[in-house]
Design an enzyme around this catalytic site. Sequence first.
Site, short mmCIF file in Angstrom:
data_model
loop_
_atom_site.label_atom_id
_atom_site.label_comp_id
_atom_site.label_asym_id
_atom_site.label_seq_id
_atom_site.Cartn_x
_atom_site.Cartn_y
_atom_site.Cartn_z
N HIS A 1 0.83 -1.22 0.00
CA HIS A 1 0.00 0.00 0.00
C HIS A 1 0.86 1.27 0.00
CE1 HIS A 1 0.40 0.11 4.54
NE2 HIS A 1 0.35 1.41 4.30
N ASP B 1 0.25 -7.45 1.56
CA ASP B 1 0.66 -6.06 1.72
C ASP B 1 2.18 -5.92 1.75
OD1 ASP B 1 0.42 -3.36 1.89
OD2 ASP B 1 -0.16 -3.29 3.99
N SER C 1 4.62 2.67 7.96
CA SER C 1 4.32 1.53 7.09
C SER C 1 5.51 1.18 6.22
CB SER C 1 3.11 1.85 6.20
OG SER C 1 1.94 1.96 6.96
#
Length: 230
Positions: A100, A131, A214
């Site tokens: 992402h 992911d 992230s």
Amino acid sequence: MDASLRRRRARRPLLPLTAAICAAALAGGCAGAATPGSRMSNPDTTTQAAAMRRAGNDLQTAYETAIRNVLPSVVQIQAGDNLGSGVAYDGQGHIVTNAHVVGKQRAFSVTVANSERLLRARLVSSFPQQDLAVIKLDKVPAGLKAAKFGDTSAVAVGQIVLAMGSPLGLSGSVTQGIVSAVGRTVSEASSGGGTGATIANMVQTSAAINPGNSGGALVNLNSEVIGIPT
């Protein structure tokens, strides 16, 4: 009482305090006594305090060592409007991050820990179902070293961990916490940059994770990356 008796009593030496205490405790084997104003020390307490200081110093050293070993492997990634983190996987410039984070982009700007210079990178592969994604630097800068990846199956609840990345755009940031749970199944939203995937066997942590973390590194005190924060 006549004067001579009073004089004889006055000339009798006074028994020293320590001698009096020892005499009173002789049956118990008095080896020494405290004088007024002195403090008795408990050997067990002193030993425990020293051990606690050593343990605290050892833990502090473990934190600093893990950060010193792993932080140079953590990068900041700019992917269009998305900002995230990544971890150097090898000496050829491959960087692991979140799917992402890369989104639909194919080219990226990367900043390494020891420089503010923007480096170019390109997409190698993206796997939204977990992911995860891999990008590769066009040119590997000096000082970038590959991280050591650990065995996630060996992670235990209560284990101390550090999260390294670029939360809110603050590159090279470190937060700390513990492993709160293992084996979690988490569904990501498909809006707001998420992949919409349902991911199993995830590690939950109490370490602060913010936008920008992230794709960074979740690290144990053995300087091993045991997870990619998302």
